[in-house]
Scaffold this motif. Structure first.
Motif, mmCIF file in Angstrom:
data_model
loop_
_atom_site.group_PDB
_atom_site.id
_atom_site.type_symbol
_atom_site.label_atom_id
_atom_site.label_comp_id
_atom_site.label_asym_id
_atom_site.label_seq_id
_atom_site.Cartn_x
_atom_site.Cartn_y
_atom_site.Cartn_z
ATOM 1 N N LEU A 199 0.829 -1.209 0.000
ATOM 2 C CA LEU A 199 0.000 0.000 0.000
ATOM 3 C C LEU A 199 0.858 1.252 0.000
ATOM 4 C CD1 LEU A 199 -2.818 1.252 0.097
ATOM 5 C CD2 LEU A 199 -2.737 1.052 2.596
ATOM 6 N N GLU A 225 -4.693 6.419 0.550
ATOM 7 C CA GLU A 225 -4.808 4.986 0.818
ATOM 8 C C GLU A 225 -6.077 4.408 0.206
ATOM 9 O OE1 GLU A 225 -4.271 4.194 4.974
ATOM 10 O OE2 GLU A 225 -2.071 4.385 4.815
ATOM 11 N N GLU A 226 -7.135 5.192 0.149
ATOM 12 C CA GLU A 226 -8.355 4.743 -0.524
ATOM 13 C C GLU A 226 -8.087 4.517 -2.011
ATOM 14 O OE1 GLU A 226 -12.820 6.489 -1.481
ATOM 15 O OE2 GLU A 226 -11.755 7.171 0.308
ATOM 16 N N ARG A 265 -5.811 1.360 -2.454
ATOM 17 C CA ARG A 265 -6.530 0.077 -2.394
ATOM 18 C C ARG A 265 -7.290 -0.181 -3.696
ATOM 19 N NH1 ARG A 265 -7.315 2.172 2.990
ATOM 20 N NH2 ARG A 265 -6.009 0.968 4.440
ATOM 21 N N ASP A 277 -6.443 -3.412 -6.209
ATOM 22 C CA ASP A 277 -7.477 -4.304 -6.732
ATOM 23 C C ASP A 277 -7.466 -4.325 -8.258
ATOM 24 O OD1 ASP A 277 -10.102 -5.850 -6.485
ATOM 25 O OD2 ASP A 277 -10.756 -4.103 -7.633
ATOM 26 N N VAL A 332 -6.633 -7.118 -2.026
ATOM 27 C CA VAL A 332 -6.442 -5.960 -1.157
ATOM 28 C C VAL A 332 -6.253 -6.384 0.294
ATOM 29 C CG1 VAL A 332 -7.463 -3.827 -0.282
ATOM 30 C CG2 VAL A 332 -7.721 -4.433 -2.701
ATOM 31 N N GLU A 333 -7.139 -7.237 0.791
ATOM 32 C CA GLU A 333 -7.087 -7.612 2.200
ATOM 33 C C GLU A 333 -5.809 -8.376 2.542
ATOM 34 O OE1 GLU A 333 -9.094 -6.545 4.569
ATOM 35 O OE2 GLU A 333 -10.023 -5.369 2.959
ATOM 36 N N GLN A 383 -2.165 -5.884 0.871
ATOM 37 C CA GLN A 383 -1.833 -4.469 1.022
ATOM 38 C C GLN A 383 -0.750 -4.204 2.060
ATOM 39 O OE1 GLN A 383 -4.884 -1.890 2.733
ATOM 40 N NE2 GLN A 383 -6.027 -3.685 3.459
#
Length: 303
Positions: free
Chosen positions: A135, A153-154, A157, A161, A167-168, A171
């Motif tokens: 990230l 950061e939004e 992510r 993707d 992502v989960e 990152q």
């Protein structure tokens, strides 16, 4: 233009070769609006005027037009040492390739004076920061621009993707925890998040295994259509250049000259399927013969 243009077996301007068509390199277009990238009689000689002077490229001219809602994909091929990376780094404005010894390199109608936010680069070597997570690597450029952490950061992510990473799960991983293909996905996301008009890719898939390389080609086509950027792509794989390219530039042996340009049908099916088809193979064999002839000319000249 190189003397190799007179070689027997070489197609004429306008002639179709498999999925490609030969274009007249002696008469670049003169668009009404400023082109995305233009080379105007560009020569680059390293150590110019010194006993060890070396000319990498000579008198190269081309125009990549700024087409509305469509960024072109330009593949660059040629024998080893023909100046492919020199061309890319002249566009990027990176020293010691920049500036050109002769001629002008322009991006979006303005001469290149150095690096800029309108251009992004992806190299073969994995250039992630080892001490930063996925990230933080992807959002590094936005951090340098001063964007607040929550917003960057939004966006980070989202692009993690988009390049096909989880992502989960991915990152917060560090580069040493990723495969080569995953690290290149991070590098691509880090470039695309900045929304450059021009993306410069120097052998980005060269170190990947064959299947991962095909998968990355398909991913790149999908992403490129979303961002509508102009991509310059250096590769030693003729299949890769013909599959990805709207057009393919073939360079001569050193000093590199633009000896042939092909307009190529855009990819509309997976790389693994299209690259098996007879018309596609015809184009690959044709370009391979062009490059082999250039290498033979160089070898003959050295003897």
């Amino acid at each position: 233009m190189s003397d190799s243009n007179s070689k027997s077996g070489e197609a004429h301007v306008g002639e179709k070769v498999g999925v490609g068509k030969v274009v007249d390199v002696t008469s670049p277009p003169h668009p009404a609006t400023p082109p995305v990238v233009e080379f105007d009689h560009v020569t680059k000689t390293y150590n110019d005027g010194q006993p060890n002077a070396f000319t990498a490229i000579k008198d190269i001219s081309f125009v990549v037009e700024d087409k509305h809602n469509h960024g072109e994909f330009v593949g660059i091929l040629g024998p080893s040492g023909c100046g492919k990376s020199t061309i890319l780094k002249l566009i990027a404005g990176l020293e010691p390739q920049h500036p050109a010894t002769l001629g002008t390199v322009s991006v979006l109608g303005k001469p290149v004076t150095g690096p800029g936010a309108d251009r992004g680069m992806v190299f073969q070597d994995y250039t992630s920061f080892d001490n930063r997570t996925v990230l933080d690597n992807v959002t590094f450029g936005l951090e340098c621009r001063g964007m607040p952490r929550r917003i960057r950061e939004e966006l980070g992510r989202h692009w993690i993707d988009q390049v096909g990473l989880d992502v989960e799960n991915d990152q917060y991983k560090f580069p040493h925890e990723l495969s080569g293909g995953m690290r290149q996905r991070v590098a691509i996301a880090r470039t695309l998040i900045l929304k450059p008009r021009v993306i410069l890719m120097d052998e980005p898939f060269g170190a990947l295994d064959p299947q991962t390389r095909l998968n990355m080609q398909d991913l790149l086509v999908s992403l490129w259509r979303k961002v509508e950027a102009t991509v310059f792509f250096i590769t030693h794989s003729i299949e890769e250049a013909v599959y990805l390219g709207d057009r393919v530039y073939v360079l001569s042996s050193s000093p590199g000259r633009l000896v042939q340009e092909l307009e190529v049908e855009p990819p509309d099916r997976p790389a693994a399927d299209m690259q098996r088809e007879p018309e596609f193979r015809e184009t690959v064999y044709y370009v391979n013969d062009l490059i082999a002839a250039e290498e033979a000319l160089k070898q003959a000249g050295a003897e």
